[in-house]
Design a protein around this motif. Structure first.
Motif, short mmCIF file in Angstrom:
data_model
loop_
_atom_site.label_atom_id
_atom_site.label_comp_id
_atom_site.label_asym_id
_atom_site.label_seq_id
_atom_site.Cartn_x
_atom_site.Cartn_y
_atom_site.Cartn_z
N GLY A 1 0.97 -0.79 0.30
CA GLY A 1 -0.18 -0.04 0.13
C GLY A 1 0.94 1.08 0.22
N ASN A 2 -0.06 1.70 0.45
CA ASN A 2 0.80 3.71 0.69
C ASN A 2 1.60 4.17 2.03
OD1 ASN A 2 1.25 6.19 -0.71
ND2 ASN A 2 -0.57 7.36 0.07
N ARG A 3 2.47 3.49 2.09
CA ARG A 3 3.87 3.30 3.25
C ARG A 3 5.01 2.97 2.87
NH1 ARG A 3 0.72 -1.79 5.91
NH2 ARG A 3 -1.55 -0.60 6.48
N SER A 4 5.78 3.66 3.78
CA SER A 4 6.54 3.83 3.46
C SER A 4 7.65 3.19 4.76
CB SER A 4 7.85 5.68 3.91
OG SER A 4 6.53 6.22 4.42
N GLY A 5 9.35 3.19 4.24
CA GLY A 5 9.90 2.54 5.43
C GLY A 5 11.30 2.60 4.78
N TYR A 6 11.56 2.98 6.65
CA TYR A 6 13.52 3.51 6.46
C TYR A 6 13.64 2.68 7.23
CZ TYR A 6 10.74 7.37 4.25
OH TYR A 6 10.51 8.41 3.46
N VAL A 7 15.13 1.97 6.92
CA VAL A 7 16.62 1.71 8.36
C VAL A 7 17.21 2.68 8.40
CG1 VAL A 7 17.91 -0.18 8.74
CG2 VAL A 7 16.40 -1.05 7.46
N LEU A 8 17.06 3.43 9.40
CA LEU A 8 17.32 4.58 10.42
C LEU A 8 19.25 4.28 11.27
CD1 LEU A 8 15.47 7.33 10.36
CD2 LEU A 8 16.30 6.29 8.74
N ASP A 9 19.73 4.92 11.78
CA ASP A 9 20.40 4.81 13.26
C ASP A 9 19.90 5.64 13.54
OD1 ASP A 9 21.82 7.57 12.67
OD2 ASP A 9 23.26 6.90 11.33
N ALA A 10 21.15 5.97 14.96
CA ALA A 10 20.47 6.35 15.79
C ALA A 10 20.05 7.29 16.39
CB ALA A 10 21.22 5.59 17.14
N GLN A 11 20.48 8.05 15.40
CA GLN A 11 20.30 9.54 15.33
C GLN A 11 19.51 10.02 13.76
OE1 GLN A 11 23.45 8.30 15.02
NE2 GLN A 11 23.41 8.85 17.43
N LEU A 12 18.72 8.67 13.35
CA LEU A 12 17.77 8.94 12.54
C LEU A 12 18.65 9.11 10.98
CD1 LEU A 12 15.03 10.70 14.17
CD2 LEU A 12 15.01 8.78 14.25
N ASN A 13 19.97 8.69 10.50
CA ASN A 13 20.30 9.05 9.32
C ASN A 13 19.95 7.17 9.05
OD1 ASN A 13 21.28 11.43 10.12
ND2 ASN A 13 22.99 10.70 10.86
N LEU A 14 19.85 7.50 7.43
CA LEU A 14 18.93 6.77 6.57
C LEU A 14 20.86 5.40 6.29
CD1 LEU A 14 17.38 5.50 4.61
CD2 LEU A 14 18.42 6.61 2.98
N GLN A 15 20.50 4.30 6.35
CA GLN A 15 21.33 3.12 6.36
C GLN A 15 21.27 2.70 5.75
OE1 GLN A 15 22.99 3.73 9.06
NE2 GLN A 15 23.66 2.19 10.60
N PRO A 16 23.04 2.25 4.80
CA PRO A 16 23.13 1.65 3.47
C PRO A 16 22.59 0.71 3.04
CG PRO A 16 25.03 2.95 4.42
CD PRO A 16 24.47 3.24 4.96
N ILE A 17 21.80 -0.05 2.44
CA ILE A 17 21.22 -0.97 1.33
C ILE A 17 22.25 -1.87 2.73
CG2 ILE A 17 20.45 -3.39 0.41
CD1 ILE A 17 20.01 -0.77 -1.31
N GLY A 18 21.93 -3.62 3.50
CA GLY A 18 22.89 -4.40 3.81
C GLY A 18 23.29 -4.06 5.38
N VAL A 19 23.23 -2.84 5.99
CA VAL A 19 24.00 -2.17 6.78
C VAL A 19 22.51 -2.08 8.10
CG1 VAL A 19 24.50 -0.16 8.03
CG2 VAL A 19 25.46 -0.17 6.12
N ALA A 20 22.45 -2.81 9.06
CA ALA A 20 21.23 -3.18 10.24
C ALA A 20 21.15 -1.31 11.03
CB ALA A 20 22.04 -3.50 11.44
N GLY A 21 20.26 -1.27 11.02
CA GLY A 21 20.05 -0.13 12.49
C GLY A 21 17.59 -0.77 12.57
N GLU A 22 17.54 -0.06 12.66
CA GLU A 22 16.17 0.38 13.24
C GLU A 22 14.94 0.62 12.10
OE1 GLU A 22 13.61 0.11 16.49
OE2 GLU A 22 15.41 -0.25 16.65
N LEU A 23 14.28 0.01 12.82
CA LEU A 23 12.96 0.34 11.34
C LEU A 23 12.29 1.31 11.64
CD1 LEU A 23 12.21 -0.80 7.66
CD2 LEU A 23 10.48 -3.05 9.71
N TYR A 24 12.09 2.27 10.38
CA TYR A 24 10.86 3.67 10.52
C TYR A 24 10.10 3.14 9.17
CZ TYR A 24 14.16 5.39 14.09
OH TYR A 24 14.57 6.03 15.74
N LEU A 25 8.22 2.81 9.79
CA LEU A 25 7.39 2.82 8.84
C LEU A 25 6.59 3.73 9.24
CD1 LEU A 25 6.47 -0.91 10.11
CD2 LEU A 25 7.80 -0.35 7.74
N GLY A 26 6.49 4.90 8.37
CA GLY A 26 4.79 5.82 8.01
C GLY A 26 4.38 5.50 6.89
N GLY A 27 3.85 6.29 6.69
CA GLY A 27 2.25 6.23 5.37
C GLY A 27 1.10 6.47 5.80
N GLU A 28 0.58 5.73 5.55
CA GLU A 28 -1.22 5.45 5.35
C GLU A 28 -1.78 3.80 7.13
OE1 GLU A 28 -3.67 4.12 2.16
OE2 GLU A 28 -3.34 6.42 1.48
N GLY A 29 -2.37 3.92 7.48
CA GLY A 29 -2.42 2.66 8.39
C GLY A 29 -1.49 2.93 9.97
#
Length: 142
Positions: free
Chosen positions: A95-123
């Motif tokens: 659906g109309n959702r977004s997902g980002y893997v971010l570090d502790a300072q909320l910076n986008l992590q490169p693909i394959g680098v561990a971090g925290e999953l942040y979800l956004g968008g509808e729902g």
């Protein structure tokens, strides 16, 4: 499931594992084409057992925290698709959702680098009822 000709079933992973263990032990698995699981991680051994014992056409892993109104991500596996990890993948956004893997300072992590999953968008929930401090901690502007 046999009596009612169930073709699609949705279970927590532990129940799916128990059903697969029963089918492997006693044979005669239900003729379910699609099994969906969610609510907890599915170990590769359980994933492999479900294919071997239940013989479905597809397995789906529905992933998402309660705050995202259930299943913002879905992984669809066909017979022969490897789990590819210790646990079944969480899949791709629906659906109309977004997902980002971010570090502790909320910076986008490169693909394959561990971090925290942040979800956004509808729902996504607006916050926790009458818990502003927890809402401020867990819900960030997008």
């Amino acid at each position: 499931m046999h009596r009612h000709n169930v073709t699609m079933a949705v279970f927590p992973p532990v129940y799916l594992q128990q059903l697969a263990e029963h089918a492997e032990r006693d044979g005669n698995p239900p003729k379910v084409r699609v099994y969906c699981f969610g609510g907890d991680a599915v170990a590769q051994a359980s994933y492999d057992l479900a294919w071997r014992a239940l013989k479905p056409t597809y397995l789906f892993n529905g992933y998402g925290p309660t705050e995202t109104v259930v299943t913002p991500l879905l992984w669809k596996a066909r017979q022969g698709d490897p789990c590819g990890a210790v646990y079944a993948p969480i899949g791709t956004l629906l659906g109309n959702r977004s997902g980002y893997v971010l570090d502790a300072q909320l910076n986008l992590q490169p693909i394959g680098v561990a971090g925290e999953l942040y979800l956004g968008g509808e729902g996504v929930a607006r916050g926790y009822l009458e818990r502003p401090a927890l809402t401020a901690e867990r819900f960030v502007p997008d």
